[in-house]
Design a protein around this motif. Structure first.
Motif, mmCIF file in Angstrom:
data_model
loop_
_atom_site.group_PDB
_atom_site.id
_atom_site.type_symbol
_atom_site.label_atom_id
_atom_site.label_comp_id
_atom_site.label_asym_id
_atom_site.label_seq_id
_atom_site.Cartn_x
_atom_site.Cartn_y
_atom_site.Cartn_z
ATOM 1 N N LYS A 161 -3.564 -0.451 -1.632
ATOM 2 C CA LYS A 161 -4.130 -0.283 -0.300
ATOM 3 C C LYS A 161 -3.862 1.117 0.242
ATOM 4 O O LYS A 161 -2.753 1.633 0.126
ATOM 5 C CB LYS A 161 -3.536 -1.315 0.657
ATOM 6 N N ASN A 162 -4.880 1.706 0.845
ATOM 7 C CA ASN A 162 -4.748 3.016 1.474
ATOM 8 C C ASN A 162 -4.296 2.830 2.914
ATOM 9 O O ASN A 162 -5.050 2.391 3.770
ATOM 10 C CB ASN A 162 -6.083 3.753 1.431
ATOM 11 N N ARG A 163 -3.036 3.179 3.193
ATOM 12 C CA ARG A 163 -2.483 3.060 4.539
ATOM 13 C C ARG A 163 -2.621 4.349 5.343
ATOM 14 O O ARG A 163 -2.177 4.413 6.495
ATOM 15 C CB ARG A 163 -0.999 2.647 4.456
ATOM 16 N N GLY B 33 0.772 -1.224 0.000
ATOM 17 C CA GLY B 33 0.000 0.000 0.000
ATOM 18 C C GLY B 33 0.810 1.284 0.000
ATOM 19 O O GLY B 33 2.033 1.283 0.018
ATOM 20 N N ILE B 34 0.062 2.383 -0.014
ATOM 21 C CA ILE B 34 0.635 3.730 -0.074
ATOM 22 C C ILE B 34 0.261 4.495 1.186
ATOM 23 O O ILE B 34 -0.867 4.413 1.663
ATOM 24 C CB ILE B 34 0.114 4.480 -1.310
ATOM 25 N N GLU B 35 1.217 5.243 1.731
ATOM 26 C CA GLU B 35 0.969 6.077 2.903
ATOM 27 C C GLU B 35 1.745 7.377 2.763
ATOM 28 O O GLU B 35 2.736 7.442 2.037
ATOM 29 C CB GLU B 35 1.351 5.359 4.192
ATOM 30 N N LEU C 294 5.376 5.402 -1.920
ATOM 31 C CA LEU C 294 4.625 5.005 -3.103
ATOM 32 C C LEU C 294 4.622 3.494 -3.322
ATOM 33 O O LEU C 294 5.006 3.001 -4.382
ATOM 34 C CB LEU C 294 5.211 5.729 -4.320
ATOM 35 N N GLY C 295 4.157 2.763 -2.321
ATOM 36 C CA GLY C 295 4.121 1.312 -2.432
ATOM 37 C C GLY C 295 5.353 0.669 -1.818
ATOM 38 O O GLY C 295 6.347 1.338 -1.515
#
Length: 269
Positions: free
Chosen positions: A125-127, A88-90, A162-163
């Motif tokens: 995925k939205n982290r 995911g990305i955070e 970014l992942g």
């Protein structure tokens, strides 16, 4: 609008890599160069902390941004974990840096906009948007932002992860130019949404005098601040000159966004 793009790592710092050869330093540099092109084409002024494979220290990155007087700082990274299942990305954003908490609200606002568009475009995925403070009570930066580039920059600042390059599926995506372009386009779209910039309109005929507040070129206006003359970047629309207000922070004012009102609030720092 002056945006600092900071591709993480590089030069001697090339140890972060995926299981099949993706190198974070190279991947985020490519994304950063693509992002610069997109934002410059849209009318933004861009400064990159590095545009090649070179070693730039953490403190030097923030110095470059501060010395240039940026309005927004974007540090680009890809993530790593001990398990290949992490995904995911955070985005981490300013909360309480060396200059206080004045950038927190604005950084959070921009982070949420960019993250939403990244997730929408990639399906990853939205982290979430996050902050991290130094928790060690004996540290000289206890209670301050943990990450140096966020803590030391004098502007709203984001670290965009970014992942996960340690996740085989996400590493495979990151190794493709198509996916890196998609990431750059999503970040650019977020900046445009957060800080709309319109292309100055061309005017022809009938104008024989100078506009009020002499314009030195189509992107600058002379502004007097407490008796001091400043050239401020902006744009013209229908004969009216617009300038961003974030530049006031360079001259001792505190500019913040109050989401409760909602309104931009300008105070003397």
């Amino acid at each position: 609008m002056k945006v600092v793009i900071d591709p993480g790592h590089g030069g001697q710092d090339r140890s972060n890599h995926g299981p099949t050869g993706y190198v974070e330093a190279d991947g985020v540099l490519d994304i950063g160069l693509r992002l610069r092109k997109l934002l410059e084409e849209a009318g933004y002024t861009i400064k990159m902390t590095r545009d090649s494979n070179e070693t730039i220290g953490l403190y030097r990155r923030s110095e470059i941004a501060n010395d240039w007087g940026g309005n927004l700082y974007l540090s680009l990274h890809t993530n790593a974990a001990s398990t290949p299942n992490a995904k995911g990305i955070e985005i981490f954003h300013s909360k309480n840096g060396l200059y206080g908490d004045q950038y927190h609200d604005e950084a959070k606002r921009v982070a949420e906009i960019i993250l939403e568009l990244l997730i929408e475009a990639t399906g990853l995925k939205n982290r979430g948007t996050k902050t991290r403070l130094m928790e060690k009570t004996t540290s000289s930066i206890y209670g301050r932002d943990y990450y140096a580039v966020i803590r030391r920059t004098r502007m709203p600042s984001l670290i965009i992860e970014l992942g996960f390059h340690t996740n085989p599926k996400e590493e495979a995506l990151l190794k493709t130019a198509e996916f890196r372009q998609k990431l750059a386009e999503s970040i650019a779209a977020g900046v445009k949404k957060a800080y709309p910039v319109e292309t100055p309109q061309e005017h022809s005929g009938g104008d024989t005098g100078e506009p009020e507040g002499k314009i030195f070129n189509e992107h600058q206006l002379k502004v007097m601040i407490e008796g001091q003359e400043k050239l401020i970047d902006g744009y013209i629309e229908e004969g009216i000159f617009y300038v961003p207000i974030r530049f006031l922070e360079q001259y001792g004012y505190k500019v913040r966004y109050d989401a409760r009102q909602p309104a931009v609030v300008i105070d003397k720092a």
